[in-house]
Design a protein around this motif. Structure first.
Motif, PDB file in Angstrom:
ATOM      1  N   ALA A  89     107.726  35.486  -1.896  1.00 50.01           N
ATOM      2  CA  ALA A  89     106.504  35.509  -2.696  1.00 50.01           C
ATOM      3  C   ALA A  89     106.237  34.193  -3.407  1.00 50.01           C
ATOM      4  O   ALA A  89     105.236  34.059  -4.116  1.00 50.01           O
ATOM      5  N   GLY A  90     107.122  33.210  -3.250  1.00 47.87           N
ATOM      6  CA  GLY A  90     106.951  31.930  -3.914  1.00 47.87           C
ATOM      7  C   GLY A  90     107.232  31.987  -5.408  1.00 47.87           C
ATOM      8  O   GLY A  90     106.723  31.173  -6.177  1.00 47.87           O
ATOM      9  N   GLU A  91     108.061  32.958  -5.837  1.00 47.16           N
ATOM     10  CA  GLU A  91     108.302  33.181  -7.267  1.00 47.16           C
ATOM     11  C   GLU A  91     109.658  32.667  -7.745  1.00 47.16           C
ATOM     12  O   GLU A  91     109.905  32.602  -8.955  1.00 47.16           O
ATOM     13  N   VAL A 151      98.158  33.373  -4.055  1.00 48.38           N
ATOM     14  CA  VAL A 151      98.261  33.454  -2.598  1.00 48.38           C
ATOM     15  C   VAL A 151      98.431  34.932  -2.251  1.00 48.38           C
ATOM     16  O   VAL A 151      99.441  35.548  -2.580  1.00 48.38           O
ATOM     17  N   THR A 152      97.431  35.500  -1.618  1.00 43.78           N
ATOM     18  CA  THR A 152      97.420  36.927  -1.344  1.00 43.78           C
ATOM     19  C   THR A 152      98.193  37.270  -0.078  1.00 43.78           C
ATOM     20  O   THR A 152      98.528  36.392   0.731  1.00 43.78           O
ATOM     21  N   ILE A 153      98.443  38.552   0.087  1.00 46.29           N
ATOM     22  CA  ILE A 153      99.071  39.021   1.319  1.00 46.29           C
ATOM     23  C   ILE A 153      98.194  38.670   2.516  1.00 46.29           C
ATOM     24  O   ILE A 153      98.699  38.289   3.581  1.00 46.29           O
ATOM     25  N   VAL A 176      98.082  26.965  -3.996  1.00 48.26           N
ATOM     26  CA  VAL A 176      99.154  26.935  -4.996  1.00 48.26           C
ATOM     27  C   VAL A 176      98.925  25.793  -5.975  1.00 48.26           C
ATOM     28  O   VAL A 176      99.056  25.956  -7.198  1.00 48.26           O
ATOM     29  N   ALA A 177      98.558  24.624  -5.465  1.00 52.72           N
ATOM     30  CA  ALA A 177      98.325  23.461  -6.328  1.00 52.72           C
ATOM     31  C   ALA A 177      97.180  23.698  -7.300  1.00 52.72           C
ATOM     32  O   ALA A 177      97.186  23.173  -8.418  1.00 52.72           O
ATOM     33  N   PRO A 205     105.276  30.175  -0.313  1.00 54.08           N
ATOM     34  CA  PRO A 205     106.031  31.326   0.210  1.00 54.08           C
ATOM     35  C   PRO A 205     107.022  30.906   1.291  1.00 54.08           C
ATOM     36  O   PRO A 205     106.699  30.101   2.165  1.00 54.08           O
ATOM     37  N   PHE A 206     108.212  31.479   1.245  1.00 47.66           N
ATOM     38  CA  PHE A 206     109.209  31.245   2.276  1.00 47.66           C
ATOM     39  C   PHE A 206     108.655  31.607   3.652  1.00 47.66           C
ATOM     40  O   PHE A 206     108.940  30.938   4.648  1.00 47.66           O
TER      41      PHE A 206
END
Length: 393
Positions: free
Chosen positions: A213-215, A310-312, A304-305, A230-231
């Motif tokens: 999730a990029g968290e 960033v949605t599913i 992201v920047a 996100p990975f």
């Protein structure tokens, strides 16, 4: 700057190509190939600047992987896989990056991420056991990322399942030397690794859902957009870049072969409109794959920047396109391979190695289209993805 890395790769390109057949025979990258990759700096593109890395835009990383793969598919594949790992380390506890790179910032980290092991919780960490295939470039790595299921204390996965990414030093795992005998990408040396009861401190672990999730970066105060991607967008990027680069290398080899080839009819291939049509179409398809892959990761990066969520649906669209890029490029390769003449099957013809490498790369689980396309259609309808469809989205 990051573009200097691609320039150096092109400078080393003829030598990388010269070494490719030997890497295949060796079953891993030669020390000479690894030296060229280190000198070019490809595997430091996503590394934190604190340790001399470039912290580059992921688009630059993808272009560098494509450039290497064009000359040697196995070397490019290792760059695409191993080169992502510094990106993930930057999102984890700073103690880990200091352990890995404090003494030698050139240290490489292998994987794989499939959860083939059980990590039993103990005080301050976990005890891990399992066996993992497909550890690309592992002979040249001193650490490894592994996927693991949190255990229930009885050697079974806990319920509901929790997947961790865990990091171990070379002293904690064994490389199985005779476990890599394959028809393509042989030079990657993607051998099995085994762990038998190794202790892993908490700070060397991260929850897969948080990385996906990029968290994960937020927990350690990391704010750069690169490390909040996100990975599931970043890990496939390196692998698909390698496949597209391999296909470009195949096109290069095809065109070089056709320049002076004469068909059995006595017609020079350079005057055969059907072969040239196929080559032109293949070039367009491979170029389209390259552009679409770079566009996808750039769009996610820009969101992201800009601080936008960033949605599913965003993630599933990038995955859908990434899968399609690989299939499109390999399909184009198939079209030119079948028009390259009988001598293309000879082992001293580099085109046959590109062809085998590309098809083995396409067999990676991140290139399986069914679930990725299904998930994107469901997300596009505004519906929630069921758990099986959320894997690698």
């Amino acid at each position: 700057m990051a573009h200097e890395v691609v320039r150096r790769v092109e400078q080393y390109g003829p030598k990388l190509a010269e070494l490719a057949a030997g890497n295949e025979e060796l079953g891993r990258l030669s020390d000479e190939t690894v030296g060229l990759l280190r000198s070019a700096g490809v595997l430091r593109l996503l590394q934190d600047r604190k340790f001399g890395g470039y912290a580059a835009h992921p688009r630059d990383f993808a272009e560098a992987v494509m450039a290497v793969s064009r000359h040697d598919g196995a070397a490019g594949w290792v760059c695409g896989v191993v080169g992502v790992h510094p990106w993930e380390v930057a999102q984890m506890d700073p103690r880990l990056s200091q352990e890995i790179w404090g003494a030698d910032p050139e240290t490489w980290i292998a994987s794989p991420y499939m959860p083939n092991g059980i990590a039993e919780p103990v005080d301050d960490g976990y005890v891990l056991s399992g066996r993992w295939p497909f550890s690309s470039g592992t002979d040249h790595c001193d650490w490894v990322f592994l996927g693991a299921l949190v255990g229930d204390g009885k050697g079974r996965p806990a319920s509901p399942p929790t997947v961790l990414h865990v990091v171990l030093p070379r002293s904690s795992y064994e490389i199985i030397e005779d476990s890599w005998d394959v028809i393509g990408l042989s030079g990657t040396g993607s051998k099995d690794v085994v762990v038998d009861g190794a202790f892993i401190p908490d700070y060397r672990t991260v929850n897969q859902d948080e990385v996906s999730a990029g968290e994960a970066a937020e927990r350690h105060g990391v704010t750069e957009p690169l490390y909040r991607l996100p990975f599931t967008s970043m890990f496939p990027l390196g692998i698909t870049s390698a496949v597209i680069g391999i296909c470009q290398g195949a096109l290069d080899a095809h065109l070089a072969l056709q320049r002076d080839r004469v068909a059995v009819t006595g017609v020079q291939i350079r005057d055969d409109p059907y072969v040239l049509y196929a080559a032109g179409e293949a070039a367009a398809e491979i170029a389209a794959s390259r552009v679409q892959l770079l566009d996808g990761i750039s769009r996610i990066y820009d969101k992201v920047a800009a601080g936008e969520p960033v949605t599913i649906e965003d993630r599933s669209t990038v995955r859908r396109n990434q899968v399609r890029c690989a299939w499109r490029a390999v399909s184009a390769l198939d079209e030119i391979f079948t028009r390259s003449g009988g001598n293309v099957i000879r082992r001293d013809n580099p085109l046959q190695r590109h062809w085998r490498d590309a098809h083995v790369g396409l067999a990676h689980m991140i290139h399986v289209p069914g679930a990725a396309y299904h998930a994107n259609s469901v997300a596009g309808m505004g519906l929630e993805l069921p758990p099986p469809l959320r894997v690698m989205i």
